[in-house]
Scaffold this active site. Structure first.
Site, short mmCIF file in Angstrom:
data_model
loop_
_atom_site.label_atom_id
_atom_site.label_comp_id
_atom_site.label_asym_id
_atom_site.label_seq_id
_atom_site.Cartn_x
_atom_site.Cartn_y
_atom_site.Cartn_z
N HIS A 1 0.86 -1.24 0.00
CA HIS A 1 0.05 -0.21 -0.22
C HIS A 1 1.12 1.46 -0.02
O HIS A 1 1.92 1.24 0.47
CB HIS A 1 -0.91 0.14 1.25
CG HIS A 1 -1.74 -1.05 1.51
ND1 HIS A 1 -1.91 -2.06 2.57
CD2 HIS A 1 -3.00 -1.37 0.38
CE1 HIS A 1 -3.12 -2.57 2.04
NE2 HIS A 1 -3.50 -2.35 1.17
N CYS B 1 -1.83 0.56 10.04
CA CYS B 1 -2.90 -0.58 9.62
C CYS B 1 -3.64 -0.87 10.63
O CYS B 1 -4.95 -1.28 10.45
CB CYS B 1 -2.13 -1.96 9.06
SG CYS B 1 -0.71 -1.53 7.92
#
Length: 258
Positions: free
Chosen positions: A163, A248
């Site tokens: 990501h 996250c």
């Protein structure tokens, strides 16, 4: 109501089966992971954050990485459509939780895919990683949802990490930070500072110059301390084995740089 809230979701029994894409799979100690998650949640609480626990999704190995399920801008939530099909069942309970908290809710629709970990907010600019988990239609839908609210959306190619926020996050002053070998295009950020360790690229802004970061980046913590910030290290080693990082593991609400 508290101005600083964070959604969290406890790791499930299938955590060790979580997806890995850019690293080799390693054994994961589920009991240690739970203790590390509890310490992470405790660090948020110790620094003035009210944590809101989303209902567990025990059939979804990656559900602890709750950040990927949505993107927040002001009081509006965009419910993600994860690029990995196995992760799509994770979003329903997050949507329910955000609705209960009074957020306005929108959705990413097929054919769009978008992971929350691909979106870095700096001020009113949303940098969105276009890569393995977020596609062009997802970027377009992010624009449609948030540009009318005053957001500026900037797409950034991502090829070296899972990501965008696996490579780049930001300091309280808006400076983007990243580990250069993993950053595709540092020049897209108005201000960019390289850090000496890969896990040092990840910081959660706790407020008051405090930075929640991985204990595995001591040199970067020293760098940030020299700049006048206060690092708050937490050990998240079991989640790092699954390409996870400190950002996250929560969705921060009402935060300037999420």
């Amino acid at each position: 109501m508290p101005s600083r809230r964070a959604l969290v979701r406890r790791p499930g029994p299938r955590l060790a089966e979580g997806l890995v894409t850019h690293i080799d799979r390693q054994p994961v100690d589920a009991e240690l992971a739970l203790r590390q998650w509890q310490e992470y949640v405790g660090a948020l609480q110790d620094h003035g954050w009210q944590t809101v626990e989303v209902e567990p999704a025990d059939d979804c190995p990656d559900a602890v990485f709750v950040e990927d399920t949505c993107v927040m801008f002001r009081n509006v939530a965009l419910i993600a459509r994860p690029g990995a099909e196995s992760r799509r069942p994770e979003t329903a309970a997050v949507e329910e939780t955000l609705g209960r908290l009074g957020c306005s809710v929108n959705w990413v629709w097929e054919p769009g895919t978008l992971d929350g970990g691909d979106v870095l907010r700096i001020g009113d600019t949303l940098f969105v990683g276009r890569g393995g988990r977020t596609n062009a239609a997802g970027v377009q839908q992010l624009r449609a949802a948030f540009e009318p609210l005053g957001a500026r959306v900037v797409a950034v190619p991502v090829s070296r990490v899972l990501h965008l926020k696996s490579a780049v996050t930001a300091l309280p002053d808006g400076t983007a930070i990243g580990y250069e070998p993993l950053v595709d295009h540092a020049s897209v950020f108005p201000s960019f500072m390289p850090v000496p360790e890969e896990p040092g690229a990840h910081a959660v802004l706790l407020g008051g110059g405090k930075l929640l970061m991985a204990a595995s980046a001591p040199k970067t913590a020293e760098l940030f301390a020299d700049l006048g910030y206060e690092p708050v290290p937490v050990d998240i080693g079991e989640f790092e084995k699954l390409e996870g990082c400190v950002t996250c593991l929560s969705v921060r609400l009402r935060e300037l740089h999420s």
